[in-house]
Design a protein around this motif. Structure first.
Motif, short mmCIF file in Angstrom:
data_model
loop_
_atom_site.label_atom_id
_atom_site.label_comp_id
_atom_site.label_asym_id
_atom_site.label_seq_id
_atom_site.Cartn_x
_atom_site.Cartn_y
_atom_site.Cartn_z
N PRO A 285 60.99 58.85 54.82
CA PRO A 285 59.95 59.88 54.80
C PRO A 285 59.95 60.62 53.47
O PRO A 285 61.00 60.88 52.89
N PRO A 286 58.77 60.99 52.96
CA PRO A 286 58.72 61.62 51.64
C PRO A 286 59.19 63.06 51.65
O PRO A 286 58.89 63.82 52.58
N ALA A 287 59.92 63.43 50.63
CA ALA A 287 60.25 64.83 50.39
C ALA A 287 59.25 65.45 49.42
O ALA A 287 58.98 66.65 49.46
N VAL B 51 54.97 70.50 37.54
CA VAL B 51 53.98 70.55 38.62
C VAL B 51 54.67 70.34 39.96
O VAL B 51 54.38 71.04 40.94
N ALA B 52 55.60 69.38 40.02
CA ALA B 52 56.34 69.13 41.26
C ALA B 52 57.13 70.36 41.70
O ALA B 52 57.25 70.64 42.89
N ALA B 53 57.67 71.10 40.72
CA ALA B 53 58.48 72.28 41.02
C ALA B 53 57.64 73.51 41.35
O ALA B 53 58.18 74.54 41.75
N GLY B 54 56.32 73.42 41.15
CA GLY B 54 55.47 74.57 41.37
C GLY B 54 55.42 75.52 40.20
O GLY B 54 54.89 76.63 40.31
N LEU B 55 55.96 75.09 39.05
CA LEU B 55 55.95 75.93 37.85
C LEU B 55 54.64 75.82 37.09
O LEU B 55 54.32 76.68 36.26
N ASP C 211 62.03 72.87 52.30
CA ASP C 211 62.04 74.32 52.15
C ASP C 211 62.03 74.66 50.66
O ASP C 211 62.90 74.20 49.92
N PRO C 212 61.06 75.44 50.17
CA PRO C 212 61.04 75.79 48.75
C PRO C 212 62.35 76.40 48.26
O PRO C 212 62.72 76.24 47.09
N ALA C 213 63.07 77.06 49.16
CA ALA C 213 64.36 77.64 48.79
C ALA C 213 65.43 76.57 48.61
O ALA C 213 66.51 76.86 48.08
N ALA C 214 65.13 75.35 49.07
CA ALA C 214 66.10 74.25 48.95
C ALA C 214 65.69 73.26 47.86
O ALA C 214 66.04 72.09 47.92
N VAL C 215 64.93 73.75 46.87
CA VAL C 215 64.56 72.95 45.71
C VAL C 215 65.31 73.49 44.50
O VAL C 215 65.24 74.68 44.20
#
Length: 283
Positions: A3-5, A51-55, A68-72
């Motif tokens: 499954p994709p992360a 972009v993947a990181a949301g930066l 979970d964004p906190a687990a990136v």
């Protein structure tokens, strides 16, 4: 496939000055999978990672994060350590900001530092550490929270070759144990093949081809010296040579297993290497 992360779906990024850094990039990172982007400078690798990181927001297309964004976690090209903090305090920074108690975050930091081979440097400050040791601290800081997704922006690029090989082996071992989802950026073909489950070859702003890496984890350092490894690295190198020009085609000299960006199979040549797909090429 697991499954994709992380999924980038048709992502285009155009900066304010008109620079088109990404042009319809699509990629998937499965859970427990390490995927590497390799390509020439300026092709958009780091932009894709940001972009993947949301930066960075995409201009068009979408980013799907099943974590979970906190687990990136993000490992930068530079270790970016706080000079006034010890190795332990640097690694414990993220748990500290999240309100974890001093005793627990110190214990987590010590475990992470021991995991990267720095159990005897817990109280040293960055100026007391070599470049390779500083990067180990940076990796420990990224892994201290047991990330679901780890993003690596060419973390070994500034290191000498011996240190770089050592840290590749270190990261390979950590990945084999923890099996987080990982997206890794590098200019090094050998590094990409050694670390990855899949290598994505980029040209200017786009993914040109995908190469599956069949070697099981954990991978011993001596794998780099085998004929099978050299052949696969050669496949990636040839695709890189083509990446800046015309799309790869399934000709007599091209690797087999080629598919277009639309997922359509292309004709594979007889006797050519397997495990390679072309993300754009016309058959």
């Amino acid at each position: 496939m697991t499954p994709p992360a992380l999924v980038l779906d048709g992502v285009t990024k155009v900066f304010d000055d008109g620079t088109r850094a990404l042009d319809g990039v699509s990629l998937t990172v499965g859970r427990g999978e390490l995927v590497t982007l390799v390509g020439p400078s300026g092709c958009g690798k780091t932009t894709a990672l940001r972009v993947a990181a949301g930066l960075e927001p995409p201009t068009s297309g979408s980013v799907h994060l099943d974590a979970d964004p906190a687990a990136v976690s993000f490992v930068f090209q530079d270790p970016t350590l706080l000079e006034w903090r010890t190795a332990t305090a640097n690694v414990a920074l993220v748990p500290e900001l999240r309100g974890v108690t001093r005793a627990e975050r110190t214990e987590r930091a010590h475990r992470a530092l021991e995991d990267v081979g720095l159990g005897d440097a817990l109280d040293k400050r960055p100026r007391q550490l070599s470049g390779g040791m500083r990067m180990r601290v940076s990796i420990a800081r990224a892994l201290v929270a047991d990330p679901e997704l780890a993003l690596f922006d060419e973390p070994f690029g500034a290191l000498d070759e011996i240190t770089r090989l050592s840290l590749q082996t270190l990261l390979q071992g950590i990945f084999a144990r923890r099996r987080f989802a990982g997206l890794f950026i590098t200019h090094s073909v050998s590094e990409a093949v050694y670390l990855s489950d899949r290598v994505l070859v980029m040209g200017p702003g786009r993914v040109e081809a995908e190469v599956a890496v069949p070697f099981a984890h954990p991978r011993p350092p001596e794998l780099r010296f085998t004929p099978e490894f050299a052949a696969l690295a050669g496949d990636v190198s040839r695709l890189l040579e083509r990446a800046g020009g015309e799309p790869t085609t399934a000709s007599e000299s091209s690797p087999s297993g080629v598919t277009t960006a639309r997922g359509e199979p292309a004709t594979a040549s007889e006797g050519s290497p397997s495990g390679v797909t072309d993300a754009r090429g016309d058959s």
